[in-house]
Scaffold this active site. Structure first.
Site, PDB file in Angstrom:
ATOM      1  N   ASP A  50      -2.592  -4.900   0.298  1.00 23.81           N
ATOM      2  CA  ASP A  50      -2.170  -6.226   0.754  1.00 23.81           C
ATOM      3  C   ASP A  50      -2.831  -6.651   2.052  1.00 23.81           C
ATOM      4  O   ASP A  50      -3.168  -7.826   2.236  1.00 23.81           O
ATOM      5  CB  ASP A  50      -0.653  -6.305   0.868  1.00 23.81           C
ATOM      6  CG  ASP A  50      -0.030  -5.185   1.693  1.00 23.81           C
ATOM      7  OD1 ASP A  50      -0.773  -4.346   2.255  1.00 23.81           O
ATOM      8  OD2 ASP A  50       1.209  -5.136   1.781  1.00 23.81           O
ATOM      9  N   MET A 107       0.819  -1.209   0.000  1.00 28.84           N
ATOM     10  CA  MET A 107       0.000   0.000   0.000  1.00 28.84           C
ATOM     11  C   MET A 107       0.858   1.266   0.000  1.00 28.84           C
ATOM     12  O   MET A 107       2.064   1.229   0.220  1.00 28.84           O
ATOM     13  CB  MET A 107      -0.929   0.002   1.214  1.00 28.84           C
ATOM     14  CG  MET A 107      -1.935  -1.134   1.234  1.00 28.84           C
ATOM     15  SD  MET A 107      -2.986  -1.122   2.706  1.00 28.84           S
ATOM     16  CE  MET A 107      -3.947   0.375   2.438  1.00 28.84           C
TER      17      MET A 107
END
Length: 492
Positions: free
Chosen positions: A237, A78
């Site tokens: 994720d 991210m």
């Protein structure tokens, strides 16, 4: 039908092939490097990610009927900034989630724009890892490059763009940019204006399980896939890992012990006014979640064992440690090797051992490292508990979950039962599940989780150690405040 799950990590991109019943048929992986051009900086060449896809997917499909692949879903690291120009060329290396160069920009956002206003606009305050501070840094330090930005993407969205041609993101990943109104699930016009951006430069926002398109014909040919393969919007994720471990819907929780560590708690509604202590983001299932993030988790253990002790045998270093023994007189460890995110929000925080004596052994320090990470995880759990969240059990995933010693210590320190899912491929498995929903094989993310995710084992906390770990946690909790000013002077 088959579905491909992609886990775009910091050190490697992992791929898995899943059938419609949730069985993992094959896995593949490609590693790449991280650049550290200055202390505290962390960046990567997005071309390395695409090279991993071009090599990894054909390897994944070897020996399987690729015509049966119906969907691809990606879970990705991210917060990273991927800036493209009008020719779709990457303007500069991607600035990663654990990069700490944005101290001044974070201070500006939290102090001059103000945390109250940021919470109102986005549901969160500024952290060094978020995307908006990176853009402000680029505007200030690299104005010529900033002026060329035509498209802002997150790491997994860059892969999806090359796969489909679409400029798209999903709500979970967008939540970590500080450019997104999490409550309303849309870009914040005021935050975009603050960063000298327009909505036209931002990717279109989708729910994580929605399709963003199909494979470009030339990409499908290169990868050996049908051109009609559906590509899901995917997820950050941590949200993908939550889906892959069944942390979908209120009353569930997932802890990830990867490079970083996260505590992921799904909620039925948006949690307003808490984003200055714990992240409040959109979930990949169409709802929301709370998330605590510590920047160094399994990476602390890797640093200690590989870099300091000079061995790659982590199991041997832990073999002589008895998880049932009381850690009464052992040293303490602060796991802030890359600064810290929640709840400290301090890029100057550093790692430290405390309480060593002439009797301190190598095994004692190894245990202290594992314990320190578990205490940092507990910090986020305690914030959730203070908000009235009932934390009764949690699934666990990530490389650190392979250590039985660490899992037992974590269960003892949190005082909850830990659940090990059957599959260890959290983000990749979640990505494949999102692809199954996008392709129509599952009706919803919740339905997919109920049908495909199963548990392998449960680890119960040792009640006999609860009092000792509580005592140690309170001592550990006082170490960072005592050292905070010293850390700041070190980083000056």
């Amino acid at each position: 039908m088959y579905f491909i799950g992609v886990d775009l990590g910091t050190s490697a991109c992992k791929f898995l092939l899943m059938d419609e019943h949730g069985e993992i048929l094959n896995i593949a992986s490609r590693s790449y490097d991280v650049e550290y051009p200055r202390p505290g900086w962390s960046q990567q060449d997005p071309a390395d990610w695409w090279r991993a896809v071009r090599e990894g997917v054909p390897e994944l499909l070897a020996g399987f009927d690729a015509s049966r692949v119906a969907g691809i879903g990606c879970g990705g690291q991210m917060h990273g900034l991927v800036a493209l120009d009008s020719d779709d060329e990457v303007i500069r290396p991607a600035i990663l989630w654990n990069d700490g160069r944005t101290v001044e920009q974070v201070r500006y956002l939290n102090e001059e724009v103000g945390t109250a206003r940021l919470l109102e606009l986005t549901g969160n305050i500024a952290y060094a890892g978020f995307t908006a501070p990176k853009l402000l840094w680029m505007r200030q330090e690299e104005p010529e490059l900033f002026s060329r930005i035509a498209h802002v993407l997150l790491p997994k969205d860059y892969l999806n763009h090359l796969l489909t041609g679409a400029y798209a993101t999903d709500v979970s990943d967008a939540s970590g940019t500080l450019l997104f109104d999490v409550a309303r699930r849309t870009w914040s016009d005021e935050m975009l204006a603050l960063c000298d951006l327009t909505a036209a430069q931002m990717p279109r926002v989708h729910e994580s399980y929605e399709p963003i398109g199909t494979l470009c014909p030339e990409v499908a040919e290169e990868l050996g896939l049908p051109s009609g393969v559906v590509v899901a919007a995917g997820a950050g994720d941590n949200a993908a890992a939550a889906v892959g471990t069944g942390a979908v819907g209120a009353g569930t929780m997932n802890i990830s012990l990867g490079t970083s560590g996260t505590v992921f708690i799904p909620t039925a509604s948006f949690s307003a006014g808490v984003g200055d202590r714990i992240h409040s983001f959109c979930h990949a299932d169409g709802a929301w979640h709370l998330m605590g993030c510590i920047l160094s988790a399994a990476s602390c253990n890797a640093w200690w064992v590989n870099d300091v002790l000079g061995t790659d045998d982590m199991a041997a270093e832990q073999a002589g440690i008895d998880p049932a023994s009381a850690p009464a007189d052992l040293p303490y460890f602060l796991p802030y090797l890359m600064g810290e995110r929640t709840p400290l929000n301090d890029v100057n925080a550093r790692g430290a051992f405390a309480g060593m004596s002439m009797s301190t052994s190598r095994a004692d320090l190894t245990r202290a490292v594992l314990e320190g990470v578990a205490f940092a995880v507990r910090d986020s759990v305690e914030i959730a508990r203070s908000l009235g969240v009932d934390v009764a059990s949690s699934t666990v995933c990530g490389g650190g979950a392979k250590s039985r010693l660490w899992l037992q210590m974590l269960a003892d320190i949190l005082g909850i039962e830990l659940v090990l899912p059957t599959t260890e491929q959290g983000p990749g498995y979640g990505g494949a599940m999102l692809a199954a929903v996008a392709a129509g094989a599952c009706g919803s993310v919740g339905e997919c989780a109920r049908e495909l995710v199963s548990e392998r084992e449960r680890i119960a906390p040792n009640a006999a150690l609860a009092g000792e770990y509580e005592r140690r946690y309170q001592i550990w909790h006082g170490l960072y405040p005592a050292l905070r000013e010293s850390f700041a002077r070190m980083g000056a």
